[in-house]
Design a protein around this motif. Structure first.
Motif, PDB file in Angstrom:
ATOM      1  N   PHE A  79     -10.811  12.447 -12.724  1.00 39.80           N
ATOM      2  CA  PHE A  79      -9.465  11.917 -12.908  1.00 39.80           C
ATOM      3  C   PHE A  79      -9.565  10.424 -13.176  1.00 39.80           C
ATOM      4  N   ASP A  81      -7.246   6.813 -12.726  1.00 42.02           N
ATOM      5  CA  ASP A  81      -6.067   6.092 -12.268  1.00 42.02           C
ATOM      6  C   ASP A  81      -5.607   5.110 -13.333  1.00 42.02           C
ATOM      7  N   ASN A  83      -1.705   2.472 -14.008  1.00 40.79           N
ATOM      8  CA  ASN A  83      -2.094   1.381 -14.890  1.00 40.79           C
ATOM      9  C   ASN A  83      -2.599   0.226 -14.026  1.00 40.79           C
ATOM     10  N   TRP A  84      -2.610  -1.004 -14.562  1.00 44.02           N
ATOM     11  CA  TRP A  84      -3.019  -2.168 -13.803  1.00 44.02           C
ATOM     12  C   TRP A  84      -1.790  -2.941 -13.326  1.00 44.02           C
ATOM     13  N   ARG A  95       2.634   3.823 -12.228  1.00 43.31           N
ATOM     14  CA  ARG A  95       1.290   4.232 -11.837  1.00 43.31           C
ATOM     15  C   ARG A  95       1.099   5.692 -12.222  1.00 43.31           C
ATOM     16  N   ARG A  97      -1.963   9.064 -12.696  1.00 44.11           N
ATOM     17  CA  ARG A  97      -3.290   9.645 -12.487  1.00 44.11           C
ATOM     18  C   ARG A  97      -3.440  10.789 -13.476  1.00 44.11           C
ATOM     19  N   GLU A 124     -16.092   5.605 -12.988  1.00 43.26           N
ATOM     20  CA  GLU A 124     -15.015   5.027 -12.194  1.00 43.26           C
ATOM     21  C   GLU A 124     -14.132   4.151 -13.081  1.00 43.26           C
ATOM     22  N   ARG A 126     -10.806   2.854 -14.664  1.00 46.78           N
ATOM     23  CA  ARG A 126      -9.354   2.778 -14.518  1.00 46.78           C
ATOM     24  C   ARG A 126      -8.787   2.419 -15.887  1.00 46.78           C
ATOM     25  N   THR A 132      -2.429   4.998 -21.644  1.00 41.78           N
ATOM     26  CA  THR A 132      -1.253   5.573 -20.981  1.00 41.78           C
ATOM     27  C   THR A 132       0.006   5.515 -21.840  1.00 41.78           C
TER      28      THR A 132
END
Length: 288
Positions: A79, A81, A83-84, A95, A97, A124, A126, A132
């Motif tokens: 998965f 994550d 946004n920032w 946000r 996921r 990892e 993001r 998105t």
């Protein structure tokens, strides 16, 4: 083997989400037109009935910085994550996921190495609005697994335009060689001319409308040779200070001109087989 169900080039305009969800006095005058056009171009992906999305975007110096800047990176995780914080603050982005398609990501990494692309990877990763925002516009239910592919379009030395063409060809070959019965849509996101943080960022149009017209013609006509003959890393500085729209569209062009929209911050360009290209851009929409 897997099927390339669609190749789509899409805006990743970060202002769309806030404009489209605002109400009352906070809703900008161009919002309804923008929403209508986005919903129309969303059908390109819906009709393709994909099972997986390969999202080609660019990290806006969120996770990747000058201490470690890969040219091409594949996200490989169950998965992702998003946004920032600054995207939540400045653009009102939610946000999120998103599920990852690890098997396809691993296949692209292995096959990429064997095909001459030393692709970096991250377990990892993001993701930011370059991934998105197209999900929000194209697949707002966010129910499909993704494989994010990040390209370096900000930090010199950058790949030359022809290398993006080679990457596009390789991506299509690798997806079609993936031992799966799934349907894969490849979505590239970016812009035309753009000047991030400069005085020409928020004008009524991009900083180089003539370049934009040429770029649209190259895409609509599949004229990659003409594009590569005119566009160099040096020439890309004139229309702005980031080259992801130009490089990405050359890449999408090498994916055999599948019908779909071409990115333009503030609107979309539909490429329809047997018909002329139609630019859809709401009046008054800001450029990123």
């Amino acid at each position: 083997m897997a099927t390339v169900a669609a190749v789509i080039a899409s805006t990743h305009h970060p202002f769309y989400y806030r404009a489209s969800t605002a109400a009352g006095a906070d809703r900008p005058p161009f919002a309804d037109e923008w929403v209508a056009k986005i919903e129309a171009f969303r059908q390109t992906l819906t009709r393709a009935e994909p099972d997986v999305l390969v999202m080609v975007g660019s990290d806006h110096f969120h996770q990747l910085w000058l201490d470690n800047m890969p040219q091409f990176l594949v996200g490989k995780a169950p998965f992702f994550d998003a946004n920032w914080y600054n995207e939540e603050r400045e653009f009102g982005l939610p946000r999120m996921r998103l599920a990852g398609e690890e098997d396809l990501a691993g296949f692209l990494l292995r096959e990429g190495l064997d095909a001459g692309f030393d692709l970096a990877f991250s377990n990892e990763l993001r993701i930011d609005h370059s991934v998105t925002c197209p999900i929000i516009t194209l697949r707002p239910q966010a129910d499909l697994p993704i494989v994010p592919v990040y390209t370096n379009i900000f930090a010199p030395p950058m790949p030359r335009p022809a290398r993006f063409v080679e990457l596009g060809r390789a991506l299509r070959r690798m997806v079609e060689a993936w031992p799966s019965d799934q349907r894969v849509a490849i979505i590239g996101t970016g812009h035309l001319s753009l000047e991030l943080g400069g005085p020409r960022q928020f004008g009524p149009h991009g900083p180089d409308p003539e370049f934009d017209r040429k770029a649209v013609a190259w895409i609509a006509n599949g004229d990659v040779d003409g594009c590569l003959a005119e566009v160099t890393l040096d020439s890309l500085h004139a229309p702005g200070n980031a080259d992801d729209g130009r490089g990405r569209r050359r890449r999408e062009g090498r994916l055999h001109r599948q019908p779909g929209p071409v990115p333009h911050h503030g609107g979309v360009l539909h490429l329809v087989p047997g018909r002329s290209a139609v630019m859809s851009e709401p009046s008054g929409a800001p450029h990123e």
